[in-house]
Each structure stands twice: as C-alpha cells, then as structure tokens.
Design an enzyme around this catalytic site. Structure first.
Site, PDB file in Angstrom:
ATOM      1  N   GLU A 239       3.250   5.504   7.911  1.00 50.85           N
ATOM      2  CA  GLU A 239       3.566   4.860   9.450  1.00 50.85           C
ATOM      3  C   GLU A 239       5.251   4.731   9.511  1.00 50.85           C
ATOM      4  O   GLU A 239       5.985   4.554   8.781  1.00 50.85           O
ATOM      5  CB  GLU A 239       3.328   3.167   9.378  1.00 50.85           C
ATOM      6  CG  GLU A 239       3.403   2.583  10.226  1.00 50.85           C
ATOM      7  CD  GLU A 239       2.970   1.002  10.432  1.00 50.85           C
ATOM      8  OE1 GLU A 239       3.182   0.294  11.395  1.00 50.85           O
ATOM      9  OE2 GLU A 239       2.208   0.803   9.561  1.00 50.85           O
TER      10      GLU A 239
ATOM     11  N   GLU B 112      -1.260  -1.183   1.111  1.00 42.76           N
ATOM     12  CA  GLU B 112      -0.068  -0.536   1.157  1.00 42.76           C
ATOM     13  C   GLU B 112       0.884  -0.829  -0.177  1.00 42.76           C
ATOM     14  O   GLU B 112       0.818  -1.611  -1.116  1.00 42.76           O
ATOM     15  CB  GLU B 112       0.640  -1.707   2.065  1.00 42.76           C
ATOM     16  CG  GLU B 112       0.306  -1.700   3.463  1.00 42.76           C
ATOM     17  CD  GLU B 112       0.930  -3.019   4.418  1.00 42.76           C
ATOM     18  OE1 GLU B 112       2.039  -3.394   3.991  1.00 42.76           O
ATOM     19  OE2 GLU B 112       0.342  -3.103   5.431  1.00 42.76           O
TER      20      GLU B 112
END
Length: 271
Positions: free
Chosen positions: A189, A122
């Site tokens: 996301e 991430e």
C-alpha cells in the site's frame, strides 16, 4: 435442458497460476451481503473484508477501534453472498500483534465463525511468529506492507511509505520473510511504483497493490471509494468508476419530495 454454467472458485493455487501466466488479480473490499453479492457476480477475484469497515461502515477515524467480533460479523455477511470469489478477512488491531497464541486464536475464530477463506495481517519481521503460528493451523495468510493503517500512530501520517533507502530495504526484506514463511500473497500500500515492481518481480507469490503502480500482480480498492459513495477521500491512486453519492442523494431527495407531495404511493402502489 438448461445450460448450467460452472462457477469456478478462486483459490490460493489459482491466484498463483494467475501470476505465473500474467493475468492480473482484481480485489475489492466488501463488508455486507448485498454489496458482496454484486461484486462476486461481477467477477471480482478476491473480496477483502477489510478493517476499513471501521472507517466506511462505522465512521471511525482510524481502523483501530474495530473488534474481532465486528470483523467476524462483517465476514459472515460477505461469505453468505459469495459463489466464486476468495474471501480474505483482516485480523483487526490488537488481535495478533505480540502474542502468537492470541493470533492463532483470532485467526481460528474468523475461519470457524465466518467461513472466510484466509486472513490478512499487517507487518513484516515483527509479526513473523504470529504468522508462522497461524500457518501451522493450515490457515492461508496474506501479508500487508508499506502503508499499514493499523500503525497510523507510529507513523503519524498516511503519506507514501518506503521512499527512503533504509525503509525500502526493510520492506524488501519483510516481503521475502513473509513469502518464505508461507504467505500466499502480499498487499503493498502506497509505496513508490518502482519498489512495488521490484517486489512483484522478486517474489513468486502474487503481489496486490493499492497506490503501488501498475507493475504488480493485481489491484485492490475500497469499494465505497471506487463507486463514489465516499466524497472526501481523494488520493492520487483512486479512480472513481461511478458517482453513486450523487445518484443516491438525488434518488432519496426524489422519494422525500414524492412522500411530501403525496405523489407516493399512488393508487396502483396500494392493495
């Protein structure tokens, strides 16, 4: 002579080809052997051994507590089941941020000990060094931008990211950086669908969305959410394809009742 059906392994190269010909990529999470066997057999292209195991398998509130050893255990279980899907494993929180040597060590451990096919991290520019270092070892890396659950305490909320212009610009910049340094794909996301479409159109690598609209190159969901095993989690982007929580509860209640009433086992079910 029996017809042997050739099972073609999904590779990073194939995913790129899928994007180029406009074929959407299907991706789901998997954390154990039995579930992975079902998903792989059903034709899912990519299985993500997600750090969401921290939530759905271990009952933690966030993804932060799961360790590298635990991720390797889950990944080993999934890899043993898979015949076709590409298996991506999340590098857990604290195993790659801020130290590229540690990032490389973590990624190598996952690849060697689990047999996974690639890893996911991430973040954007701030983890550039770690990603570059991992890629030097020939390990495929998938990026993850937008809502990054490992940064929950920084953002303080799981709400939609990149609605403001500055954050949207940073996300675009980060997506370009991840592609340029060599990531093979990117997860977006919970970001506005229009921004996700822009990223997918601009990048040559596949862009997989979760809560990022229909105009990306593929979709990913947490399998327990898709199957309705979890009940509480109800974001707008989630479509439940089954209500297994109810089916499983009913089956177990039936079993309990049969045991109590001496209905199970019957004479035929004994030896």
């Amino acid at each position: 002579m029996s017809q042997h059906k050739e099972v073609k392994l999904v590779t990073t190269h194939q995913m790129l080809a899928m994007k180029q010909r406009g074929e959407k990529i299907s991706m789901l999470t998997a954390y154990d052997y039995s579930m992975a066997q079902i998903l792989d057999g059903a034709g899912v292209d990519v299985l993500l051994v997600g750090d969401s195991a921290s939530n759905v398998m271990a009952g933690h509130e966030t993804t932060l507590p799961i360790t590298l050893d635990q991720m390797i255990y889950h990944a080993q279980s999934v890899v043993r089941a898979v015949k076709r899907a590409f298996v991506v494993v999340d590098l857990p929180f604290g195993s790659y941020q801020g130290n590229s040597s540690e990032a490389l060590r973590s990624a190598i451990r996952i690849m060697k000990e689990s047999g996974g096919h690639g890893i996911k991290v991430e973040g954007g520019a701030e983890i550039k060094d770690s990603v570059t270092r991992i890629l030097t070892a020939g390990i495929p890396v998938m990026g993850h931008l937008g809502l990054t659950p490992q940064s929950i305490y920084k953002f303080g909320t799981y709400s939609v990211r990149a609605k403001e212009e500055a954050e949207a610009q940073k996300l675009l910049e980060d997506a370009r950086i991840l592609q340029d340094i060599g990531c093979f794909a990117l997860v977006l996301e919970k970001i506005p669908a229009s921004l996700a479409k822009q990223v997918a159109e601009e990048l040559t690598i596949p862009v997989i969305g979760i809560g990022a609209g229909p105009d990306v190159d593929g979709q990913v969901l947490v399998v327990h959410d898709l199957l309705g095993i979890t009940k509480e989690f109800k974001p707008r982007f989630l479509r439940r394809y089954a209500e297994l929580h109810d089916i499983m509860t009913e089956a177990v209640q039936h079993y309990v009742s049969d045991v109590k009433s001496r209905e199970f086992p019957s004479k035929e079910e004994g030896y």
